[in-house]
Scaffold this motif. Sequence first.
Motif, PDB file in Angstrom:
ATOM      1  N   PHE A 124       0.840  -1.190   0.000  1.00  0.00           N
ATOM      2  CA  PHE A 124       0.000   0.000   0.000  1.00  0.00           C
ATOM      3  C   PHE A 124       0.881   1.249   0.000  1.00  0.00           C
ATOM      4  N   VAL A 125       0.467   2.251  -0.754  1.00  0.00           N
ATOM      5  CA  VAL A 125       1.016   3.602  -0.586  1.00  0.00           C
ATOM      6  C   VAL A 125      -0.213   4.514  -0.518  1.00  0.00           C
ATOM      7  N   SER A 126      -0.675   4.736   0.700  1.00  0.00           N
ATOM      8  CA  SER A 126      -1.972   5.390   0.892  1.00  0.00           C
ATOM      9  C   SER A 126      -1.814   6.768   1.505  1.00  0.00           C
ATOM     10  N   SER A 127      -2.834   7.564   1.323  1.00  0.00           N
ATOM     11  CA  SER A 127      -2.987   8.816   2.061  1.00  0.00           C
ATOM     12  C   SER A 127      -4.459   8.933   2.432  1.00  0.00           C
ATOM     13  N   LEU A 128      -4.867  10.116   2.899  1.00  0.00           N
ATOM     14  CA  LEU A 128      -6.199  10.253   3.489  1.00  0.00           C
ATOM     15  C   LEU A 128      -6.759  11.616   3.114  1.00  0.00           C
ATOM     16  N   VAL A 129      -8.073  11.692   2.983  1.00  0.00           N
ATOM     17  CA  VAL A 129      -8.744  12.996   2.893  1.00  0.00           C
ATOM     18  C   VAL A 129      -9.798  13.041   3.991  1.00  0.00           C
ATOM     19  N   ILE A 130      -9.788  14.102   4.780  1.00  0.00           N
ATOM     20  CA  ILE A 130     -10.791  14.285   5.825  1.00  0.00           C
ATOM     21  C   ILE A 130     -11.662  15.471   5.430  1.00  0.00           C
ATOM     22  N   LEU A 131     -12.957  15.197   5.217  1.00  0.00           N
ATOM     23  CA  LEU A 131     -13.879  16.254   4.799  1.00  0.00           C
ATOM     24  C   LEU A 131     -14.392  16.995   6.027  1.00  0.00           C
ATOM     25  N   ALA A 132     -13.458  17.628   6.720  1.00  0.00           N
ATOM     26  CA  ALA A 132     -13.810  18.506   7.835  1.00  0.00           C
ATOM     27  C   ALA A 132     -14.433  19.783   7.254  1.00  0.00           C
ATOM     28  N   GLU A 133     -14.964  20.624   8.153  1.00  0.00           N
ATOM     29  CA  GLU A 133     -15.472  21.917   7.665  1.00  0.00           C
ATOM     30  C   GLU A 133     -14.379  22.624   6.863  1.00  0.00           C
ATOM     31  N   GLU A 134     -13.152  22.508   7.342  1.00  0.00           N
ATOM     32  CA  GLU A 134     -11.982  22.949   6.574  1.00  0.00           C
ATOM     33  C   GLU A 134     -11.270  21.676   6.102  1.00  0.00           C
ATOM     34  N   PRO A 135     -11.478  21.268   4.849  1.00  0.00           N
ATOM     35  CA  PRO A 135     -10.988  19.947   4.402  1.00  0.00           C
ATOM     36  C   PRO A 135      -9.469  19.801   4.502  1.00  0.00           C
ATOM     37  N   ILE A 136      -9.076  18.564   4.828  1.00  0.00           N
ATOM     38  CA  ILE A 136      -7.664  18.251   5.083  1.00  0.00           C
ATOM     39  C   ILE A 136      -7.233  17.109   4.160  1.00  0.00           C
ATOM     40  N   VAL A 137      -6.105  17.272   3.471  1.00  0.00           N
ATOM     41  CA  VAL A 137      -5.447  16.164   2.784  1.00  0.00           C
ATOM     42  C   VAL A 137      -4.311  15.712   3.692  1.00  0.00           C
ATOM     43  N   VAL A 138      -4.275  14.426   3.989  1.00  0.00           N
ATOM     44  CA  VAL A 138      -3.289  13.879   4.926  1.00  0.00           C
ATOM     45  C   VAL A 138      -2.254  13.081   4.136  1.00  0.00           C
ATOM     46  N   ASP A 139      -1.073  13.647   3.992  1.00  0.00           N
ATOM     47  CA  ASP A 139       0.020  13.116   3.159  1.00  0.00           C
ATOM     48  C   ASP A 139      -0.372  13.153   1.674  1.00  0.00           C
ATOM     49  N   THR A 140       0.651  13.092   0.813  1.00  0.00           N
ATOM     50  CA  THR A 140       0.377  13.351  -0.611  1.00  0.00           C
ATOM     51  C   THR A 140       0.862  12.227  -1.529  1.00  0.00           C
ATOM     52  N   GLY A 141       1.150  11.050  -1.000  1.00  0.00           N
ATOM     53  CA  GLY A 141       1.486   9.914  -1.849  1.00  0.00           C
ATOM     54  C   GLY A 141       2.828  10.075  -2.553  1.00  0.00           C
ATOM     55  N   ALA A 142       3.056   9.177  -3.535  1.00  0.00           N
ATOM     56  CA  ALA A 142       4.345   9.102  -4.224  1.00  0.00           C
ATOM     57  C   ALA A 142       4.233   9.663  -5.638  1.00  0.00           C
ATOM     58  N   PRO A 143       5.324  10.218  -6.173  1.00  0.00           N
ATOM     59  CA  PRO A 143       5.298  10.720  -7.555  1.00  0.00           C
ATOM     60  C   PRO A 143       4.898   9.647  -8.564  1.00  0.00           C
ATOM     61  N   LEU A 144       5.232   8.387  -8.276  1.00  0.00           N
ATOM     62  CA  LEU A 144       4.899   7.283  -9.174  1.00  0.00           C
ATOM     63  C   LEU A 144       3.410   7.265  -9.537  1.00  0.00           C
ATOM     64  N   HIS A 145       2.576   7.691  -8.589  1.00  0.00           N
ATOM     65  CA  HIS A 145       1.120   7.614  -8.794  1.00  0.00           C
ATOM     66  C   HIS A 145       0.494   8.990  -9.001  1.00  0.00           C
ATOM     67  N   ARG A 146       1.319   9.957  -9.446  1.00  0.00           N
ATOM     68  CA  ARG A 146       0.867  11.353  -9.393  1.00  0.00           C
ATOM     69  C   ARG A 146      -0.497  11.594 -10.038  1.00  0.00           C
ATOM     70  N   GLU A 147      -0.662  11.178 -11.291  1.00  0.00           N
ATOM     71  CA  GLU A 147      -1.921  11.513 -11.985  1.00  0.00           C
ATOM     72  C   GLU A 147      -3.106  10.849 -11.322  1.00  0.00           C
ATOM     73  N   GLN A 148      -2.944   9.566 -11.000  1.00  0.00           N
ATOM     74  CA  GLN A 148      -4.058   8.855 -10.362  1.00  0.00           C
ATOM     75  C   GLN A 148      -4.346   9.431  -8.982  1.00  0.00           C
ATOM     76  N   TRP A 149      -3.285   9.784  -8.261  1.00  0.00           N
ATOM     77  CA  TRP A 149      -3.482  10.326  -6.911  1.00  0.00           C
ATOM     78  C   TRP A 149      -4.250  11.649  -6.978  1.00  0.00           C
TER      79      TRP A 149
END
Length: 292
Positions: free
Chosen positions: A48-73
């Motif tokens: 796995f090379v995972s990250s997270l999105v939290i749809l808080a009132e102020e949305p948060i992206v948690v980590d940004t993954g690897a360049p290998l998966h840039r377009e899909q990410w």
Amino acid sequence: MTITDLATNVQIAVPAAPTHPVAKPQLIAPDTYLIPNLVPAEPGTYVFVSSLVILAEEPIVVDTGAPLHREQWLRNVSSVVDLDDVRWVFLSHDDGDHLGNMTPLLEQAPKAKVIANFFANERAFLEPDRALPLDRQVWLEAGTSFDAGDRRLHLFRPPIFDGPTTRGLYDEKTGVMWAVDSFAALTTGAVYEAPDLPPDLYDETFTLFNSMISPWHQWLAPDVYGRHVDSVEAMRPTTVANAHGPVLRGSFIGGAFDRVRALAGKPVVPSPGQETLDALLAAAKVQPPAMA
Ligand SMILES: [Fe+2]
Ligand SMILES: [Fe+2]
């Protein structure tokens, strides 16, 4: 599959292209999407090379993954949150599989601030295409928290980590914990929940990966380290997600904390050596250079 050579009318076998499971965003808790990517490992298994999105009132992206998966990410993150709405990017640490898509994300998310720290900024600065703009950062360390409008997010030092800048994240509204590089284990494909994995695969690769990521476990005093692990578990997460392992819930959460506690003072687990490289080269039909 076969094709026909039109000149000779001979049927030619064409090996099937390797099929990689499609990794789609997974709703793992209220407001919380896992953004997975899968990298082939041993036959039939994936990292796995995972990250997270939290749809808080102020949305948060948690980590940004690897360049290998840039377009899909970027496509997958954009499918769960409008990048124009993103207010926070939590950078757990500056490793390439966590910082890898920060620059294009910041270009497309103009209102976002990066939650980084002094040393992550220093380390990223050494590589200009990874450098973090100073005026887009907020520096926060383990033991602090920040407000995302409808919830507070707490930073902590995960039990297993491979970079000195690492902080995990705990969402007090949902009980979701981002454990970063802790609790890694291989998967069999687009399989995201720990109980859905073969127990033997989970047992073996959990121990191997957590030992490889933090080989310093061999020098730890179990009682001292145990108190640190206890302090993280005491946050009582209901869902534990991480970058390189399955989602943990219920008894798998306590089990994962117990497994890393048990590593203290134990020898490192041997990782794949030269014979594995030889096998990879043979599979790729590339001859290793002759030894002098
Ligand atoms: Fe890391
Ligand atoms: Fe990582």
